[in-house]
Design an enzyme around this catalytic site. Structure first.
Site, PDB file in Angstrom:
ATOM      1  CB  SER A 132      -0.913   0.022   1.225  1.00  0.00           C
ATOM      2  OG  SER A 132      -1.675   1.218   1.213  1.00  0.00           O
ATOM      3  CE  LYS A 186      -3.048  -2.466  -0.184  1.00  0.00           C
ATOM      4  NZ  LYS A 186      -3.894  -2.325  -1.318  1.00  0.00           N
ATOM      5  CG  HIS A 189      -5.005  -0.896   3.805  1.00  0.00           C
ATOM      6  ND1 HIS A 189      -5.216  -0.383   2.533  1.00  0.00           N
ATOM      7  CD2 HIS A 189      -4.184   0.001   4.418  1.00  0.00           C
ATOM      8  CE1 HIS A 189      -4.568   0.757   2.398  1.00  0.00           C
ATOM      9  NE2 HIS A 189      -3.927   1.010   3.530  1.00  0.00           N
ATOM     10  CG  ASN A 190      -7.313  -1.761  -0.606  1.00  0.00           C
ATOM     11  OD1 ASN A 190      -6.327  -1.493   0.072  1.00  0.00           O
ATOM     12  ND2 ASN A 190      -7.251  -1.923  -1.908  1.00  0.00           N
ATOM     13  CD  GLU A 193      -7.566   2.840  -0.409  1.00  0.00           C
ATOM     14  OE1 GLU A 193      -6.492   2.348  -0.002  1.00  0.00           O
ATOM     15  OE2 GLU A 193      -7.931   2.753  -1.606  1.00  0.00           O
TER      16      GLU A 193
HETATM   17  C1  6PG Z   1      -3.219   1.216  -1.726  1.00  0.00           C
HETATM   18  C2  6PG Z   1      -4.500   1.277  -2.508  1.00  0.00           C
HETATM   19  C3  6PG Z   1      -4.427   0.586  -3.808  1.00  0.00           C
HETATM   20  C4  6PG Z   1      -5.758   0.528  -4.542  1.00  0.00           C
HETATM   21  C5  6PG Z   1      -6.190   1.818  -5.114  1.00  0.00           C
HETATM   22  C6  6PG Z   1      -7.428   1.750  -5.998  1.00  0.00           C
HETATM   23  O1  6PG Z   1      -3.276   0.731  -0.603  1.00  0.00           O
HETATM   24  O2  6PG Z   1      -2.180   1.667  -2.214  1.00  0.00           O
HETATM   25  O3  6PG Z   1      -5.503   0.669  -1.758  1.00  0.00           O
HETATM   26  O4  6PG Z   1      -4.001  -0.720  -3.569  1.00  0.00           O
HETATM   27  O5  6PG Z   1      -5.648  -0.323  -5.597  1.00  0.00           O
HETATM   28  O6  6PG Z   1      -6.371   2.736  -4.115  1.00  0.00           O
HETATM   29  O7  6PG Z   1      -8.513   1.142  -5.417  1.00  0.00           O
HETATM   30  P1  6PG Z   1      -9.956   1.295  -6.088  1.00  0.00           P
HETATM   31  O8  6PG Z   1      -9.738   1.422  -7.570  1.00  0.00           O
HETATM   32  O9  6PG Z   1     -10.709   0.072  -5.767  1.00  0.00           O
HETATM   33  O10 6PG Z   1     -10.530   2.529  -5.519  1.00  0.00           O
END
Ligand code: 6PG
Length: 472
Positions: A132, A186, A189-190, A193
């Site tokens: 990430s 991960k 984590h997303n 996010e």
């Molecule tokens: C990270 C992000 C990354 C992710 C993008 C796009 O931790 O660096 O989570 O891995 O792929 O942010 O995610 P989306 O296209 O699903 O918004």
């Protein structure tokens, strides 16, 4: 791994998009000799044109693998899905048992699980690792979440620790747990996010549509918030987005961007898994759902004409109100982290990964997209109690929630009255109010289920399951 072998490369990267190329340069900065491969000759030329002594790009996979010192270490940073399987299949023609393959993409954890079993049978070391931090993180120091083959991780650990971001001198990379643990962590984590991005965008909606604030004023608020307890990477980039104008333009680029959010799927996977495991992560669910709703632009335009907003906010005490909004964002952000962490706690019971939530919080403090000042508090909570089942039960978190509760109540109720959509903020409050509810109204659901379907119910203070002939 040695940094002294000048004749052969110690690290190979497949996939030379910006992430792969940046990570390779980061590794090279640490003095390691490394090699890159991509199916696109353009990407390979781009890498070679950097003119770095210790990086070499290849268009031929065999030559790429041959250039690596044995046991060979190859990391893939390619789009998740079939491509990963195809690359592995190709790689296996040139690698020998004992070599190491790392999947650094956002693979679904069940794919990682399957690939681990398959590759182990064939004698290869494989591990999945969440990376990430985006392009800048890859170049200057990402947060990395490896899981699976521990021995293989140990071999690569010195390199990963050097290229990771560092917080208080400690690298933001650590072994997460068995099998697909790295990719699972991960994925969550997303999910967090997605939730935080949705929450920030809802505060923007209130400032813009409710308080009728100008872009410059919104920028100022995000700037101020980012200097306090809300400090985070996502808020920092939001602040900067509110200052960005194209050359020669008199308005923000943001105002020209279509209001249709795309997604690559990791947020959806988080919600899907949580549903499968029966864990409630509604703020993340709502964030996924609102990205989906945003794509129905035509319907929304039609509906906006049918149902115009009948009330606008009319606040004179803007500063007080903005303080409530800051509280609301902090409260709901804590809720998003708490729900993600609860999912990790429960997934560990199901999948027996051997997760260490304190370590997870620790490596999220730097490098990754959800890094924030709050993560220090979260890390302390899990360090004090490694078995903490839910973040809301930590005493320090309890104080923070109590302190910010008035703000979230004000903001959610005002937004509802004035017709401003704040589904994630509202859900964070609803989740909290039910989480602290020793007697949810779910007894009625049980009675209804038993009424129409004889699904039975349990009684307070009495063992067994019961059924009633409700119409008898
Ligand atoms: C990270 C992000 C990354 C992710 C993008 C796009 O931790 O660096 O989570 O891995 O792929 O942010 O995610 P989306 O296209 O699903 O918004």
């Amino acid at each position: 791994m040695s940094q002294e072998n000048n004749s052969q490369n110690v690290f190979g990267m497949i996939g030379l998009g910006t992430m792969g190329s940046n990570l390779l340069q980061n590794i090279a900065d640490q003095g390691y000799h490394c090699a890159g491969y991509d199916i696109s000759t353009e990407q390979v030329s781009r890498l070679n044109s950097l003119g770095r002594d210790n990086i070499r790009g290849f268009s031929d996979m065999k030559a790429f693998v041959d250039s690596l010192v044995s046991p060979k270490t190859v990391m893939m940073l390619v789009p998740a899905g079939n491509i990963v399987d195809k690359v592995i299949e190709q790689l296996l023609q040139y690698l020998q048992p004992g070599d190491i393959i790392i999947d650094g993409g956002n693979s679904h954890f069940t794919d990682t699980e399957r690939r681990s079993v398959d590759l182990e049978k064939k004698g290869f070391h494989f591990f999945g690792m969440g990376v990430s931090g985006g392009e800048e993180g890859a170049r200057r120091g990402p947060s990395m979440m490896p899981g699976g083959d521990r021995e293989a991780y140990k071999t690569v650990q010195p390199v990963l620790e050097k290229i990771a971001a560092h917080v208080n001198g400690e690298p933001t990379v650590a072994y997460m747990g068995k099998r697909s643990a790295g990719h699972f962590v991960k994925m969550v984590h997303n999910g967090i996010e997605y939730a935080i991005m949705q929450l920030i965008s809802e505060t923007y909606a209130i400032m813009k549509n409710g308080l009728q604030m100008k872009d410059e004023a919104i920028h100022d608020v995000f700037r101020q918030w980012n200097e306090g307890r809300l400090q985070s990477y996502l808020l920092e980039i939001t602040r900067d987005i509110f200052a960005y104008k194209e050359k020669g333009s008199d308005h923000l680029l943001l105002n020209d961007i279509k209001d249709q959010a795309k997604a690559k799927g990791t947020g959806k996977w988080t919600s899907q898994v949580a549903m499968d495991l029966g864990v409630a992560i509604p703020v993340i669910d709502v964030a996924v759902a609102m990205r989906n709703l945003s794509s129905f632009k035509d319907l929304r335009v039609q509906a906006s004409k049918l149902y115009p907003n009948e009330r606008t906010m009319n606040y004179t005490e803007t500063n007080d109100y903005l303080y409530s909004l800051e509280q609301a964002l902090f409260f709901s952000t804590i809720s998003a982290y708490a729900q993600g962490m609860h999912l990790l706690y429960m997934s560990d019971k199901e999948y027996q990964y051997g997760l260490n939530l304190s370590l997870t919080a620790k490596i999220w403090r730097g490098g990754c997209i959800i890094r924030s000042a709050f993560l220090e508090v979260m890390y302390t909570a899990y360090r004090n109690n490694p078995d903490l089942e839910h973040l809301f039960l930590d005493i320090q978190i309890c104080d923070l929630l109590a302190d910010t509760l008035p703000g979230i109540r004000t903001v959610v109720s005002d937004a509802a009255i004035h017709g401003i959509a704040v589904p994630a903020l509202a859900t964070s409050l609803g989740y909290f109010d039910n989480f602290r509810n020793a007697m949810m109204p779910s007894n009625l659901i049980q009675a209804q289920r038993d009424f129409f379907g004889a699904h039975t119910y349990e009684l307070i203070g009495k063992d067994g399951v019961f059924h009633t002939d409700w119409e008898g």
